[in-house]
Design a protein around this motif. Structure first.
Motif, PDB file in Angstrom:
ATOM      1  N   ALA A 111       0.807  -1.033  -0.344  1.00  0.00           N
ATOM      2  CA  ALA A 111       0.247  -0.058  -0.245  1.00  0.00           C
ATOM      3  C   ALA A 111       0.916   1.460  -0.342  1.00  0.00           C
ATOM      4  N   ASN A 112       2.533   0.853   0.402  1.00  0.00           N
ATOM      5  CA  ASN A 112       2.374   2.408   0.832  1.00  0.00           C
ATOM      6  C   ASN A 112       4.866   2.216   0.103  1.00  0.00           C
ATOM      7  N   LEU A 133       6.716   4.936  -1.638  1.00  0.00           N
ATOM      8  CA  LEU A 133       5.526   5.130  -3.003  1.00  0.00           C
ATOM      9  C   LEU A 133       3.858   4.464  -2.751  1.00  0.00           C
ATOM     10  N   LYS A 134       3.375   5.713  -2.457  1.00  0.00           N
ATOM     11  CA  LYS A 134       1.975   4.964  -2.584  1.00  0.00           C
ATOM     12  C   LYS A 134       0.854   4.361  -3.229  1.00  0.00           C
ATOM     13  N   PHE A 135       0.553   2.985  -2.539  1.00  0.00           N
ATOM     14  CA  PHE A 135      -0.075   2.879  -3.606  1.00  0.00           C
ATOM     15  C   PHE A 135      -1.068   3.785  -4.957  1.00  0.00           C
ATOM     16  N   ILE A 181      -7.814  -9.612  -8.836  1.00  0.00           N
ATOM     17  CA  ILE A 181      -9.618  -9.373  -8.486  1.00  0.00           C
ATOM     18  C   ILE A 181     -10.293  -8.762  -7.246  1.00  0.00           C
ATOM     19  N   LYS A 182      -9.163  -9.053  -6.017  1.00  0.00           N
ATOM     20  CA  LYS A 182      -9.737  -8.111  -4.865  1.00  0.00           C
ATOM     21  C   LYS A 182      -8.069  -8.340  -4.270  1.00  0.00           C
ATOM     22  N   SER A 183      -7.986  -6.576  -3.626  1.00  0.00           N
ATOM     23  CA  SER A 183      -7.070  -6.888  -2.864  1.00  0.00           C
ATOM     24  C   SER A 183      -7.353  -5.939  -1.423  1.00  0.00           C
ATOM     25  N   HIS A 184      -7.863  -6.289  -0.249  1.00  0.00           N
ATOM     26  CA  HIS A 184      -8.054  -5.788   1.331  1.00  0.00           C
ATOM     27  C   HIS A 184      -6.891  -4.388   1.566  1.00  0.00           C
ATOM     28  N   ALA A 185      -5.352  -5.465   1.231  1.00  0.00           N
ATOM     29  CA  ALA A 185      -4.416  -3.978   0.995  1.00  0.00           C
ATOM     30  C   ALA A 185      -4.309  -3.063   0.409  1.00  0.00           C
ATOM     31  N   LEU A 186      -4.500  -3.417  -0.827  1.00  0.00           N
ATOM     32  CA  LEU A 186      -4.433  -1.766  -1.429  1.00  0.00           C
ATOM     33  C   LEU A 186      -5.894  -1.639  -1.505  1.00  0.00           C
ATOM     34  N   GLN A 187      -7.054  -2.312  -1.223  1.00  0.00           N
ATOM     35  CA  GLN A 187      -7.891  -1.953  -1.640  1.00  0.00           C
ATOM     36  C   GLN A 187      -8.420  -1.519  -2.732  1.00  0.00           C
ATOM     37  N   HIS A 232       0.836  -7.086   7.665  1.00  0.00           N
ATOM     38  CA  HIS A 232      -0.554  -6.198   7.662  1.00  0.00           C
ATOM     39  C   HIS A 232      -1.668  -6.991   6.957  1.00  0.00           C
ATOM     40  N   THR A 233      -1.746  -7.929   6.207  1.00  0.00           N
ATOM     41  CA  THR A 233      -2.965  -8.893   6.437  1.00  0.00           C
ATOM     42  C   THR A 233      -1.887  -9.723   6.644  1.00  0.00           C
TER      43      THR A 233
END
Length: 259
Positions: A111-112, A133-135, A181-187, A232-233
């Motif tokens: 994410a960051n 580097l923020k995603f 498809i889905k990423s909680h970390a990257l939202q 973090h996850t």
């Protein structure tokens, strides 16, 4: 046309070359590589053999070693790294892969941060760098990643030929469609990775971060293993019979979705 190095009685290149058919026809000494593939299964050692096609000039239809081939002149991929003890004749040369022939690059996206690593053909890490580097889903993010990769390679001390880039991403990856498809970390959901692929000047391979970590282990030594990622996850990966087990819909090892 296949050009080969002519070697002396000790297997050392003479500086002269010859075309393959001429070398075979006239018996001129040249370099070859033989590869034997073996595995342990159920307490036994199995050896992989290939069957020569019937159109071969020599020994058609016979069983042969796992793989063999000529070493092209000045190829540089194969190097001599010693010799074996003599068993009565000329000492056999030991050859291996030239670790510096080319390299691969790994990228971890969080994410960051962006983490980059350079690995040679001997699986040795030569350089590693982590930058903040923020995603973002903006196209400018892909451009910035490409610029960071360019600077990273430029700052390497060696003449670097990049074989490819593996990118690890925290989330469920559709490799065929090149999509998160889905990423909680990257939202993100259904986020296309094609723009990022196009921004990088090398073949790109996308993979889930936990799966990437599992693939980085010695899967021949740890043929049946579970990798647990605590960051973090929460994530994980399975290795069964030396192969990554993805499961239905690429969700095997997604422990975080079970808790």
């Amino acid at each position: 046309m296949e050009i080969l190095d002519i070697v002396d009685d000790n297997g050392i290149p003479t500086g002269k070359t010859v075309e393959r058919k001429t070398a075979h026809r006239e018996g001129i000494q040249h370099r070859t590589a033989h590869l034997w593939i073996a595995r342990k299964k159920c307490g036994n050692i199995e050896l992989l053999l290939q069957k020569r096609c019937m159109e071969k000039d020599s020994f058609p239809g016979c069983y042969d070693i796992s793989s063999a081939g000529h070493i092209p002149a000045e190829q540089g991929l194969i190097v001599e790294n010693g010799e074996y003890e003599s068993t009565g004749g000329r000492k056999a040369k030991s050859i291996g892969i030239n670790k510096a022939y080319c390299r691969a690059m790994g990228i971890v996206i969080t994410a960051n941060h962006l983490e980059m690593v350079l690995v040679n053909l001997g699986y040795e890490i030569e350089k590693i760098q982590r930058v903040r580097l923020k995603f973002s889903t903006d196209l400018t993010y892909c451009t910035e990643v490409a610029e960071q990769v360019r600077q990273f390679i430029h700052n390497c001390e060696t003449d670097t030929t990049i074989l490819g880039i593996g990118i690890a991403i925290p989330g469920i990856i559709d490799q065929k469609e090149k999509m998160v498809i889905k990423s909680h970390a990257l939202q993100v959901e259904n986020y296309s990775l094609r723009f990022l692929e196009q921004a990088l000047d090398a073949p790109v391979y996308f993979e889930n971060d936990a799966n990437s970590a599992m693939l980085a282990e010695d899967t021949q030594r740890y043929q049946n293993a579970i990798y647990l990622s605590l960051n973090h996850t929460l994530g994980g990966a399975f290795c069964i019979d030396g192969k990554l087990f993805r499961g239905q819909n690429q969700k095997a090892g997604e422990f975080g979705h079970m808790i």
